[in-house]
Write a protein that holds these residues in place. Structure first.
Motif, PDB file in Angstrom:
ATOM      1  N   MET A  45       0.832  -1.201   0.000  1.00  0.00           N
ATOM      2  CA  MET A  45       0.000   0.000   0.000  1.00  0.00           C
ATOM      3  C   MET A  45       0.865   1.248   0.000  1.00  0.00           C
ATOM      4  SD  MET A  45      -3.198   1.055   2.489  1.00  0.00           S
ATOM      5  CE  MET A  45      -2.232   1.711   3.836  1.00  0.00           C
ATOM      6  N   ASP A  46       0.425   2.290  -0.712  1.00  0.00           N
ATOM      7  CA  ASP A  46       1.132   3.561  -0.710  1.00  0.00           C
ATOM      8  C   ASP A  46       0.849   4.334   0.577  1.00  0.00           C
ATOM      9  OD1 ASP A  46       2.095   2.964  -3.209  1.00  0.00           O
ATOM     10  OD2 ASP A  46       0.761   4.338  -4.286  1.00  0.00           O
ATOM     11  N   ALA A  47       1.743   5.258   0.882  1.00  0.00           N
ATOM     12  CA  ALA A  47       1.618   6.055   2.106  1.00  0.00           C
ATOM     13  C   ALA A  47       0.730   7.268   1.939  1.00  0.00           C
ATOM     14  CB  ALA A  47       3.010   6.510   2.568  1.00  0.00           C
ATOM     15  N   ASP A  48       0.334   7.588   0.709  1.00  0.00           N
ATOM     16  CA  ASP A  48      -0.241   8.911   0.424  1.00  0.00           C
ATOM     17  C   ASP A  48      -1.767   8.946   0.356  1.00  0.00           C
ATOM     18  OD1 ASP A  48      -0.764   7.578  -1.922  1.00  0.00           O
ATOM     19  OD2 ASP A  48       0.567   8.782  -3.174  1.00  0.00           O
ATOM     20  N   PHE A  49      -2.435   7.877   0.792  1.00  0.00           N
ATOM     21  CA  PHE A  49      -3.899   7.780   0.786  1.00  0.00           C
ATOM     22  C   PHE A  49      -4.502   7.643  -0.608  1.00  0.00           C
ATOM     23  CE2 PHE A  49      -3.266   9.357   5.065  1.00  0.00           C
ATOM     24  CZ  PHE A  49      -4.232   8.676   5.794  1.00  0.00           C
ATOM     25  N   SER A  50      -3.687   7.409  -1.628  1.00  0.00           N
ATOM     26  CA  SER A  50      -4.266   7.117  -2.940  1.00  0.00           C
ATOM     27  C   SER A  50      -4.977   5.765  -2.910  1.00  0.00           C
ATOM     28  CB  SER A  50      -3.182   7.130  -4.022  1.00  0.00           C
ATOM     29  OG  SER A  50      -2.133   6.248  -3.705  1.00  0.00           O
ATOM     30  N   HIS A  51      -4.533   4.886  -2.035  1.00  0.00           N
ATOM     31  CA  HIS A  51      -5.224   3.621  -1.785  1.00  0.00           C
ATOM     32  C   HIS A  51      -6.028   3.776  -0.494  1.00  0.00           C
ATOM     33  CE1 HIS A  51      -1.404   1.920  -3.830  1.00  0.00           C
ATOM     34  NE2 HIS A  51      -2.341   2.149  -4.750  1.00  0.00           N
TER      35      HIS A  51
ATOM     36  N   ILE B 215      -6.271  -7.808  -5.782  1.00  0.00           N
ATOM     37  CA  ILE B 215      -5.751  -6.552  -6.329  1.00  0.00           C
ATOM     38  C   ILE B 215      -6.783  -5.454  -6.150  1.00  0.00           C
ATOM     39  CG2 ILE B 215      -4.966  -5.384  -8.433  1.00  0.00           C
ATOM     40  CD1 ILE B 215      -4.259  -8.240  -9.497  1.00  0.00           C
ATOM     41  N   GLY B 216      -6.380  -4.347  -5.553  1.00  0.00           N
ATOM     42  CA  GLY B 216      -7.233  -3.160  -5.505  1.00  0.00           C
ATOM     43  C   GLY B 216      -7.195  -2.507  -6.876  1.00  0.00           C
ATOM     44  N   SER B 217      -8.258  -2.707  -7.656  1.00  0.00           N
ATOM     45  CA  SER B 217      -8.230  -2.402  -9.085  1.00  0.00           C
ATOM     46  C   SER B 217      -8.938  -1.093  -9.422  1.00  0.00           C
ATOM     47  CB  SER B 217      -8.886  -3.552  -9.862  1.00  0.00           C
ATOM     48  OG  SER B 217      -8.922  -3.273 -11.243  1.00  0.00           O
ATOM     49  N   ARG B 218      -8.234  -0.256 -10.173  1.00  0.00           N
ATOM     50  CA  ARG B 218      -8.812   1.006 -10.655  1.00  0.00           C
ATOM     51  C   ARG B 218      -9.677   0.809 -11.883  1.00  0.00           C
ATOM     52  NH1 ARG B 218      -2.815   3.392 -11.108  1.00  0.00           N
ATOM     53  NH2 ARG B 218      -2.618   1.227 -11.833  1.00  0.00           N
TER      54      ARG B 218
ATOM     55  N   ILE C  74     -11.679  -0.422  -6.485  1.00  0.00           N
ATOM     56  CA  ILE C  74     -11.415   0.665  -5.544  1.00  0.00           C
ATOM     57  C   ILE C  74     -11.522   1.990  -6.300  1.00  0.00           C
ATOM     58  CG2 ILE C  74      -9.828  -0.754  -4.193  1.00  0.00           C
ATOM     59  CD1 ILE C  74      -7.567   1.153  -5.381  1.00  0.00           C
ATOM     60  N   ILE C  75     -11.627   3.070  -5.563  1.00  0.00           N
ATOM     61  CA  ILE C  75     -11.512   4.408  -6.137  1.00  0.00           C
ATOM     62  C   ILE C  75     -10.146   4.949  -5.750  1.00  0.00           C
ATOM     63  CG2 ILE C  75     -12.401   6.764  -6.147  1.00  0.00           C
ATOM     64  CD1 ILE C  75     -15.176   5.614  -5.601  1.00  0.00           C
ATOM     65  N   PHE C  76      -9.320   5.159  -6.746  1.00  0.00           N
ATOM     66  CA  PHE C  76      -7.960   5.647  -6.541  1.00  0.00           C
ATOM     67  C   PHE C  76      -7.984   7.172  -6.580  1.00  0.00           C
ATOM     68  CE2 PHE C  76      -3.933   7.213  -8.098  1.00  0.00           C
ATOM     69  CZ  PHE C  76      -2.967   6.415  -7.512  1.00  0.00           C
ATOM     70  N   THR C  77      -7.487   7.804  -5.522  1.00  0.00           N
ATOM     71  CA  THR C  77      -7.463   9.268  -5.444  1.00  0.00           C
ATOM     72  C   THR C  77      -6.024   9.732  -5.354  1.00  0.00           C
ATOM     73  OG1 THR C  77      -9.584   9.256  -4.292  1.00  0.00           O
ATOM     74  CG2 THR C  77      -8.290  11.291  -4.191  1.00  0.00           C
ATOM     75  N   ASP C  78      -5.601  10.588  -6.264  1.00  0.00           N
ATOM     76  CA  ASP C  78      -4.217  11.050  -6.266  1.00  0.00           C
ATOM     77  C   ASP C  78      -3.899  11.776  -4.969  1.00  0.00           C
ATOM     78  OD1 ASP C  78      -1.680  11.334  -7.299  1.00  0.00           O
ATOM     79  OD2 ASP C  78      -2.127  13.194  -8.354  1.00  0.00           O
ATOM     80  N   ARG C  79      -2.641  11.724  -4.587  1.00  0.00           N
ATOM     81  CA  ARG C  79      -2.207  12.303  -3.318  1.00  0.00           C
ATOM     82  C   ARG C  79      -2.571  13.782  -3.198  1.00  0.00           C
ATOM     83  NH1 ARG C  79       2.873  12.080  -1.448  1.00  0.00           N
ATOM     84  NH2 ARG C  79       3.506  10.150  -2.484  1.00  0.00           N
TER      85      ARG C  79
END
Length: 246
Positions: free
Chosen positions: A92-98, A119-122, A205-210
């Motif tokens: 998992m990324d640290a930036d809350f994109s996941h 897989i958390g899929s966009r 999932i909904i991927f939100t950029d940092r």
């Protein structure tokens, strides 16, 4: 009860690190966290060190000498997780994109649904990406189309970095044989699991950029993934893939 760890690579994530750790620890499942910090000059590692006094039994960190790449960070974390007998290992990324809450959905797909990789899929249910410029969305989406074409995998989001692996997958695929170390690493991990016959499932999932910090994506990283896939496919033709039975 399973023993589960979320691996989070960090480089200059001081704006996000405390919040992401607290968010994971607030979930109903008891996840552990392993931070792989590449000697962040902004003090990310020190923040984690301070938090480790509060979460001494759940929060761990490996500090490396410098910025050594995403793939090597995860490989280091995977080996540590296997040595410490974790059942499910998450990226998992640290930036809350996941979204941290979606860790539960990945976990349920494996622990309850019998999958080996979740897989958390966009892209499994349309294009679920927020705050990316259209050019980057298209680059990411068509990168996955390209990977599917070259490799034959049916996975919609081949470059996803939000993944749950069972320990059996990591023990089988040969971590020391993984060649791609940038974002192509994400493709190779899924490809190896797929070639061995593991059950792979995509969770939307909904991927939100940092919103905080700076993106680590670059054109060089993307090019490594594109050209690396061709080499991955060619090498696979000369590999004896042991199929895993249930």
């Amino acid at each position: 009860m399973t023993k589960d760890v979320v691996i989070i690579p960090t480089y200059n994530e001081k704006e996000n690190i405390t919040a992401i750790i607290n968010a994971v620890f607030s979930l109903p499942q008891e996840f552990h966290i392993l931070i792989i910090d590449d000697n962040s000059p902004d003090g990310t590692g020190q923040i984690v060190q301070d938090l480790m006094t509060k979460y001494s039994d759940r929060l761990f960190m490996i500090q490396r000498a410098g910025k050594l790449g995403l793939g090597t960070a995860y490989l280091t974390g995977f080996k540590w997780a296997l040595e410490n007998n974790y059942d499910y290992i998450f990226e998992m990324d640290a930036d809350f994109s996941h979204p941290p809450k979606d860790l539960m959905h990945l976990y349920e797909a494996c622990a309850d649904g019998g999958m080996d990789v979740a897989i958390g899929s966009r892209y499994i249910s349309g294009v679920n990406v927020v705050n990316w410029p259209i050019g980057r969305v298209l680059m990411s989406y068509f990168a996955s189309v390209y990977v599917r074409f070259v490799t034959g995998m049916k996975i919609m989001d081949t470059t996803a970095g939000f993944v749950c692996y069972s320990s059996r997958v990591l023990e089988t695929i040969g971590l020391d044989n993984v060649k791609l170390k940038g974002y192509g690493f994400q493709i190779e991990m899924k490809f190896r699991a797929w070639k061995h016959g593991f059950k792979v499932h995509e969770v939307p999932i909904i991927f939100t950029d940092r919103k905080q910090g700076t993106s680590k994506m670059s054109g060089g990283i993307f090019n490594e993934a594109v050209w690396g896939v061709i080499g991955l496919r060619l090498r696979s033709l000369f590999t004896n893939w042991k199929k895993i039975s249930d």
